[in-house]
Write a protein that holds these residues in place. Sequence first.
Motif, PDB file in Angstrom:
ATOM      1  N   HIS A 606       0.844  -1.203   0.000  1.00 24.29           N
ATOM      2  CA  HIS A 606       0.000   0.000   0.000  1.00 24.29           C
ATOM      3  C   HIS A 606       0.881   1.255   0.000  1.00 24.29           C
ATOM      4  O   HIS A 606       0.625   2.203  -0.754  1.00 24.29           O
ATOM      5  N   CYS A 607       1.921   1.259   0.848  1.00 25.43           N
ATOM      6  CA  CYS A 607       2.800   2.429   0.942  1.00 25.43           C
ATOM      7  C   CYS A 607       3.549   2.657  -0.374  1.00 25.43           C
ATOM      8  O   CYS A 607       3.712   3.802  -0.801  1.00 25.43           O
ATOM      9  N   SER A 608       3.983   1.576  -1.032  1.00 30.65           N
ATOM     10  CA  SER A 608       4.657   1.700  -2.334  1.00 30.65           C
ATOM     11  C   SER A 608       3.714   2.295  -3.369  1.00 30.65           C
ATOM     12  O   SER A 608       4.101   3.155  -4.169  1.00 30.65           O
ATOM     13  N   SER A 609       2.473   1.824  -3.343  1.00 29.21           N
ATOM     14  CA  SER A 609       1.470   2.289  -4.303  1.00 29.21           C
ATOM     15  C   SER A 609       1.179   3.783  -4.104  1.00 29.21           C
ATOM     16  O   SER A 609       1.123   4.549  -5.073  1.00 29.21           O
ATOM     17  N   MET A 610       1.019   4.209  -2.844  1.00 25.52           N
ATOM     18  CA  MET A 610       0.731   5.623  -2.559  1.00 25.52           C
ATOM     19  C   MET A 610       1.931   6.504  -2.898  1.00 25.52           C
ATOM     20  O   MET A 610       1.770   7.643  -3.328  1.00 25.52           O
ATOM     21  N   GLU A 611       3.122   5.973  -2.705  1.00 30.61           N
ATOM     22  CA  GLU A 611       4.333   6.712  -3.052  1.00 30.61           C
ATOM     23  C   GLU A 611       4.369   6.987  -4.561  1.00 30.61           C
ATOM     24  O   GLU A 611       4.708   8.091  -4.996  1.00 30.61           O
ATOM     25  N   ARG A 612       3.990   5.978  -5.361  1.00 30.80           N
ATOM     26  CA  ARG A 612       3.959   6.158  -6.822  1.00 30.80           C
ATOM     27  C   ARG A 612       2.939   7.224  -7.221  1.00 30.80           C
ATOM     28  O   ARG A 612       3.206   8.054  -8.080  1.00 30.80           O
ATOM     29  N   LEU A 613       1.757   7.175  -6.604  1.00 29.22           N
ATOM     30  CA  LEU A 613       0.721   8.170  -6.914  1.00 29.22           C
ATOM     31  C   LEU A 613       1.205   9.577  -6.571  1.00 29.22           C
ATOM     32  O   LEU A 613       1.005  10.521  -7.333  1.00 29.22           O
ATOM     33  N   ALA A 614       1.832   9.707  -5.395  1.00 30.85           N
ATOM     34  CA  ALA A 614       2.337  11.020  -4.967  1.00 30.85           C
ATOM     35  C   ALA A 614       3.397  11.528  -5.940  1.00 30.85           C
ATOM     36  O   ALA A 614       3.392  12.712  -6.307  1.00 30.85           O
ATOM     37  N   ALA A 615       4.293  10.635  -6.381  1.00 28.85           N
ATOM     38  CA  ALA A 615       5.345  11.033  -7.327  1.00 28.85           C
ATOM     39  C   ALA A 615       4.729  11.484  -8.656  1.00 28.85           C
ATOM     40  O   ALA A 615       5.174  12.470  -9.255  1.00 28.85           O
ATOM     41  N   ASP A 616       3.682  10.773  -9.117  1.00 26.11           N
ATOM     42  CA  ASP A 616       2.996  11.149 -10.362  1.00 26.11           C
ATOM     43  C   ASP A 616       2.324  12.512 -10.223  1.00 26.11           C
ATOM     44  O   ASP A 616       2.364  13.342 -11.142  1.00 26.11           O
ATOM     45  N   ALA A 617       1.697  12.739  -9.066  1.00 24.82           N
ATOM     46  CA  ALA A 617       1.033  14.030  -8.819  1.00 24.82           C
ATOM     47  C   ALA A 617       2.062  15.159  -8.782  1.00 24.82           C
ATOM     48  O   ALA A 617       1.841  16.240  -9.346  1.00 24.82           O
ATOM     49  N   GLU A 618       3.188  14.907  -8.129  1.00 26.53           N
ATOM     50  CA  GLU A 618       4.253  15.917  -8.057  1.00 26.53           C
ATOM     51  C   GLU A 618       4.768  16.239  -9.458  1.00 26.53           C
ATOM     52  O   GLU A 618       4.966  17.403  -9.804  1.00 26.53           O
ATOM     53  N   ARG A 619       4.944  15.191 -10.275  1.00 23.84           N
ATOM     54  CA  ARG A 619       5.430  15.380 -11.644  1.00 23.84           C
ATOM     55  C   ARG A 619       4.424  16.188 -12.460  1.00 23.84           C
ATOM     56  O   ARG A 619       4.787  17.071 -13.226  1.00 23.84           O
ATOM     57  N   ASP A 620       3.131  15.879 -12.306  1.00 23.42           N
ATOM     58  CA  ASP A 620       2.087  16.617 -13.033  1.00 23.42           C
ATOM     59  C   ASP A 620       2.062  18.088 -12.629  1.00 23.42           C
ATOM     60  O   ASP A 620       1.831  18.974 -13.459  1.00 23.42           O
ATOM     61  N   SER A 621       2.277  18.367 -11.336  1.00 25.27           N
ATOM     62  CA  SER A 621       2.244  19.760 -10.880  1.00 25.27           C
ATOM     63  C   SER A 621       3.426  20.539 -11.456  1.00 25.27           C
ATOM     64  O   SER A 621       3.303  21.720 -11.786  1.00 25.27           O
ATOM     65  N   ILE A 622       4.573  19.874 -11.599  1.00 25.87           N
ATOM     66  CA  ILE A 622       5.750  20.523 -12.213  1.00 25.87           C
ATOM     67  C   ILE A 622       5.471  20.792 -13.691  1.00 25.87           C
ATOM     68  O   ILE A 622       5.740  21.885 -14.195  1.00 25.87           O
ATOM     69  N   LYS A 623       4.879  19.778 -14.380  1.00 26.19           N
ATOM     70  CA  LYS A 623       4.546  19.966 -15.805  1.00 26.19           C
ATOM     71  C   LYS A 623       3.593  21.145 -15.983  1.00 26.19           C
ATOM     72  O   LYS A 623       3.748  21.961 -16.893  1.00 26.19           O
ATOM     73  N   PHE A 624       2.567  21.196 -15.119  1.00 21.07           N
ATOM     74  CA  PHE A 624       1.581  22.281 -15.198  1.00 21.07           C
ATOM     75  C   PHE A 624       2.280  23.635 -15.055  1.00 21.07           C
ATOM     76  O   PHE A 624       2.035  24.566 -15.826  1.00 21.07           O
ATOM     77  N   MET A 625       3.180  23.738 -14.062  1.00 19.06           N
ATOM     78  CA  MET A 625       3.843  25.018 -13.811  1.00 19.06           C
ATOM     79  C   MET A 625       4.814  25.371 -14.937  1.00 19.06           C
ATOM     80  O   MET A 625       4.964  26.542 -15.300  1.00 19.06           O
ATOM     81  N   GLN A 626       5.442  24.352 -15.533  1.00 23.47           N
ATOM     82  CA  GLN A 626       6.341  24.617 -16.661  1.00 23.47           C
ATOM     83  C   GLN A 626       5.559  25.145 -17.865  1.00 23.47           C
ATOM     84  O   GLN A 626       6.004  26.075 -18.543  1.00 23.47           O
ATOM     85  N   VAL A 627       4.391  24.537 -18.119  1.00 23.46           N
ATOM     86  CA  VAL A 627       3.551  25.001 -19.233  1.00 23.46           C
ATOM     87  C   VAL A 627       3.084  26.426 -18.963  1.00 23.46           C
ATOM     88  O   VAL A 627       3.084  27.281 -19.856  1.00 23.46           O
TER      89      VAL A 627
END
Length: 717
Positions: A606-627
Amino acid sequence: MPKKRKYISQKNEHKLKEIGRLILRFMNENSTKIYNYKQIADGIDYKNPRQRELVIQALHKLQGSEKIKETEKGKYIVNLNIKGTLTGIIDFNQSGNAYVNVEGLEDDIFIHSKNVKDALQGDKVLIVTYTYKGKKLEGSVLEVLERTRTEFVGTLQVVTHKDFGFVVCDKKTINTDIFIPKGKFGGAEDGDKVIVKMTEWKPGDKNPEGEIIQVLGAPGEHETEIHSILAEYGLPYAFPEEVERDADKIDRSISNEEVAKRWDMRGITTFTIDPKDAKDFDDALSIRKLKNGNWEIGVHIADVSHYVVPGTILDDEAYQRATSVYLVDRVVPMLPEVLSNDVCSLRPNEDKYTFSAVFELNDKAEIEKQWFGRTVIHSDRRFTYEEAQEIIEGKDGDFKEEILVLDKLAKIMRQKRIKNGAITFDRSEVRFNLDENNEPIGVYFKISKDANHLIEEFMLLANRKVSEFISVNQKGDITQNTFIYRVHDDPDPAKLESLRDFVSTFGYKMDLANTKKVAESLNKLLHDVKGKGEENMIETLAMRSMSKAVYSTEPIGHYGLGFAYYSHFTSPIRRYPDLIAHRLLQHYLDGGKSPNKPELEEKAKHCSSMERLAADAERDSIKFMQVKFMEKHLGETFNGVISGVAEFGFWVEIPENGAEGLIKLRDLVDDSYMYDAKTHAVYGIRHGKKYQLGDQVQIKVVKANLIQKQLDFKIVD
């Protein structure tokens, strides 16, 4: 129906397999429907008598292999209990095709977009497999066994002059729009960004049906998009009121009774070193010189387990979240703010309860003694990384001698680690300067310097030694004690070979003879590419050749760090596995028996799965700010480096700000281009022009799509 032929020529064998594949594809479109052979022949467009004869033969072969069954004479249905079925988790790519990960199988199984049926990203599915054109194994989805989620983020499109609409989902991995009937709009209007709940998907229907449960706002607006990212990954923003109330009731006092149970280290020089914008200080270092000339170094970690007790709603909420999420403009914490930024935060000039790993080190950074247990500390000073770095570089300041000793010891430990096989990925991270309205006004890169490495080395030491203490006894025997490890498997040999072959085109060599040689080669490669045009691209490829680090109860070691035993112990404010590690360490210190392993393994997954989701969300927020940042630069030209290549185009990264944009092959009008996966390149068919990973190109910014978080570039000749 004509009789089954007793002999099928070898020549026909391949043809019948192909027809069988077409039949299965057709029947899987509605796997609960019963078909006669004429309906099947029509469905695959085999209509003349000779073709129908082949269909009949193929049906007999499918029946013989139990892929279909005859319900009554001449009528067939897909056999959902066939031997060739597998169960796994489906993962879509941007093209709409998917792969199913089946436990125990080395390779994922490819599913063409035509054969995904009603499966959605992350669903547990039952698939039937077959070999397509003698190549790799392929599959078709027979049914969805378990939905991973029913809520999605998208934009409402109301159908003009009708009483219904569709939600077009943000993610390309959701391969359908969701139908919204009259009365299920939830107050949303045409064009609103919303959260939609899928309510049903009837067999045979092209679209599932849903209802809008939350209106997020206008697409492209900052708050709308940030909340969309969190909702997309199912990450909560606010804490439930009862959790906040529970946190507010916590006793914050430092009692004499509790201090008496702990090592009182409040009189020893102690400080924190953290990023300048940090609020949750979950680790501190203490240092004092001993009479024998050695150094006593304490790694002190916030004692979250003292406050967050199993079985409480506070603990349940922390477990469900499993990690704090760091978006570009905010932190979504694992624990309510009263805990993360106040009670548990090791703020200066305050007494705090901690869980500590205390080491006696000599001047060669060798451990002569170690101790683990609960403590109480008093931090004398809060340093930022920049302040500590200035002292390391020669500036006068508080605790200069202590910082220089810690830096010297850390450098020795780092050298030993690298010599023993650790790999030194030291990638710079993109950060944004934001104004008061969270608008990006500048981009900079976070680069690790000596001060960062100082903290990193002592945290690695504590994490490793706690793990070893529980896993290996003083005689060196393995204890079999259940624990939660941070594991990192060896790299995939095929990916390493591919990396070796590719970097050789740039003149770099790699030795893959054994694990140690691989680590040495990777470190040399990462060192040699520093400052070169291909640096970022080769670092990216090297990282892709690595396995993903996860949490597990199986101590398979940590390849990247070169450790046989490793756990996360040093950040319980923001990572739930660290909190589990604290509880287990105290349990073993108290003489407790090894707890239930399968139960802990479930928590690790469960912790591994949530870590992946958090990393994806962080990456999306960086992409959004770069755009968002690049919106201001539409029409401008930049020098870039090709950072990724695919069948439909290639990505170019602008080194000065980290923004990445796509150049579609269809927009390259000077030639027709073909993709070559082996060389990570596209080639012009007529003129032979090549665009390869790592090439420098000049581009113009032509489009910035905030909703898709995507930039489109154009090559400037």
